[in-house]
Design a protein around this motif. Sequence first.
Motif, mmCIF file in Angstrom:
data_model
loop_
_atom_site.group_PDB
_atom_site.id
_atom_site.type_symbol
_atom_site.label_atom_id
_atom_site.label_comp_id
_atom_site.label_asym_id
_atom_site.label_seq_id
_atom_site.Cartn_x
_atom_site.Cartn_y
_atom_site.Cartn_z
ATOM 1 N N ASN A 100 0.832 -1.214 0.000
ATOM 2 C CA ASN A 100 0.000 0.000 0.000
ATOM 3 C C ASN A 100 0.864 1.261 0.000
ATOM 4 N N THR A 154 -9.336 6.826 -3.518
ATOM 5 C CA THR A 154 -10.025 5.913 -2.607
ATOM 6 C C THR A 154 -9.091 5.337 -1.553
ATOM 7 N N HIS A 155 -7.802 5.647 -1.646
ATOM 8 C CA HIS A 155 -6.855 5.023 -0.732
ATOM 9 C C HIS A 155 -6.916 5.647 0.651
ATOM 10 N N LEU A 156 -6.799 4.788 1.663
ATOM 11 C CA LEU A 156 -7.113 5.194 3.037
ATOM 12 C C LEU A 156 -6.352 6.438 3.490
ATOM 13 N N VAL A 197 -7.523 9.550 1.678
ATOM 14 C CA VAL A 197 -8.872 9.899 2.132
ATOM 15 C C VAL A 197 -8.806 10.544 3.523
ATOM 16 N N VAL A 240 -14.616 9.786 7.317
ATOM 17 C CA VAL A 240 -13.952 8.637 6.691
ATOM 18 C C VAL A 240 -14.759 7.392 7.044
ATOM 19 N N SER A 241 -15.092 6.607 6.034
ATOM 20 C CA SER A 241 -15.784 5.335 6.279
ATOM 21 C C SER A 241 -14.769 4.266 6.640
ATOM 22 N N ILE A 242 -15.115 3.469 7.611
ATOM 23 C CA ILE A 242 -14.272 2.321 7.969
ATOM 24 C C ILE A 242 -14.941 1.081 7.374
ATOM 25 N N PHE A 243 -14.285 0.517 6.373
ATOM 26 C CA PHE A 243 -14.897 -0.588 5.621
ATOM 27 C C PHE A 243 -14.651 -1.922 6.328
ATOM 28 N N GLY A 300 -9.162 -3.686 8.783
ATOM 29 C CA GLY A 300 -8.191 -4.226 7.827
ATOM 30 C C GLY A 300 -6.781 -3.752 8.118
ATOM 31 N N ARG A 347 -2.861 -3.307 6.636
ATOM 32 C CA ARG A 347 -2.097 -3.191 5.391
ATOM 33 C C ARG A 347 -0.660 -2.774 5.685
ATOM 34 N N TYR A 355 1.727 -0.360 4.695
ATOM 35 C CA TYR A 355 1.861 0.945 4.039
ATOM 36 C C TYR A 355 3.327 1.250 3.817
ATOM 37 N N VAL A 386 -6.754 0.031 9.989
ATOM 38 C CA VAL A 386 -7.440 1.278 9.636
ATOM 39 C C VAL A 386 -7.499 2.199 10.856
ATOM 40 N N ARG A 442 -15.754 -3.829 1.984
ATOM 41 C CA ARG A 442 -15.753 -3.719 0.528
ATOM 42 C C ARG A 442 -15.563 -5.121 -0.053
ATOM 43 N N ASP A 480 -11.971 -7.296 -0.159
ATOM 44 C CA ASP A 480 -10.920 -6.803 0.737
ATOM 45 C C ASP A 480 -10.422 -7.921 1.655
#
Length: 331
Positions: free
Chosen positions: A172, A190-192, A195, A207-210, A221, A223, A225, A262, A285, A288
């Motif tokens: 990421n 769209t990247h966290l 955003v 910010v939405s937490i998917f 999630g 990742r 980074y 996240v 999403r 994911d």
Amino acid sequence: DKPTVLVTGGAGYIGSHAVLALRDAGWPVAVIDTLVTGFRFAVPDDVPFTQGDIADQPLVEALLRSHHVGAIMHFAGSVVVPESVADPLKYYHNNTVKSRALIESAVRCGVPHFIFSSTAATYGTPEESPVREDAPQQPINPYGMSKLMTEAMLADVAAVHPINYCALRYFNVAGADPQARTGQSTAGATHLIKVAVEAALGKRDHVSIFGSDFDTPDGTGVRDYIHVSDLAAAHVLALEALIADPATSHRLNCGYGRGFSVLEVLDAVDRITNRPITRRMDGRRAGDPAALISDNSAILARLPWQPRHADLDQIVTHALAWERRLDDMRK
Ligand code: UDP
């Protein structure tokens, strides 16, 4: 002496950082970019720039010959996963078909080295995390498949033509040039981390937490980074490795081998701006995975790569600084 490097997509997010890394290390650079998603301002004025398509073979081959190009770094392509699901043929065209044309031009003009922007999306939902390069590559979206098909072309071409390649599989990518000379400029990303910094600067109201029910320590999630400038540095080192050993090609994960959730990312942004972003719990999403972390032992073994910006706060701080710079530029 150092040959010229042709950077495709050099006006885009990662490509523009690679242009700076190459230039800072003394490599002559030329850029080709359609400017469909890239920005002319992202390329320094002293770098030769051509607005054009990588699949325009007469144009590309004229560039390869006139600049005596000794290596291609290929960033140009489409990168939005949900868009690739909705419009797969766009991805197979931009990422696969056009890469085929570019590789053919490279072979015809005798360009001996090729560095390719690949992705951890080629692994799909890995069975094991951290994921190693020899893990099964089973993409779960057209974006990942379009990149995997290009990896396959490069492997087959390198077996029979005098060219070696390095496929760098990005995890990421985030952050921006520490001197804020370039950064991620695309609006509506769209990247966290992008955003989150947009929200921190009032460009979004939340910010939405998917997903908060993943099998991870805090349920969100995780990742790996990677700072875009560390990634750009890896490209320069990969180029040196290709030149040092023309008989060997490489497929290397680009990540730090650790992950943040996240919530950890949003906490870092809140801490740095000292102003909490509004968070909204949302559903997962499609596609994911819970966690995606690189095993980076291969890149550490093959390249003298020393990550300098692995600190999450530094990634966020640089992303914020660039986001503010974008605001100033638009004023
Ligand atoms: N994510 C999120 N809200 C957002 C964007 C992303 O919760 O607005 C999550 C996403 O579900 C994943 C992580 O943040 O767990 C990284 O997502 P991103 O889109 O940045 O990259 P991806 O891993 O999908 O390539």
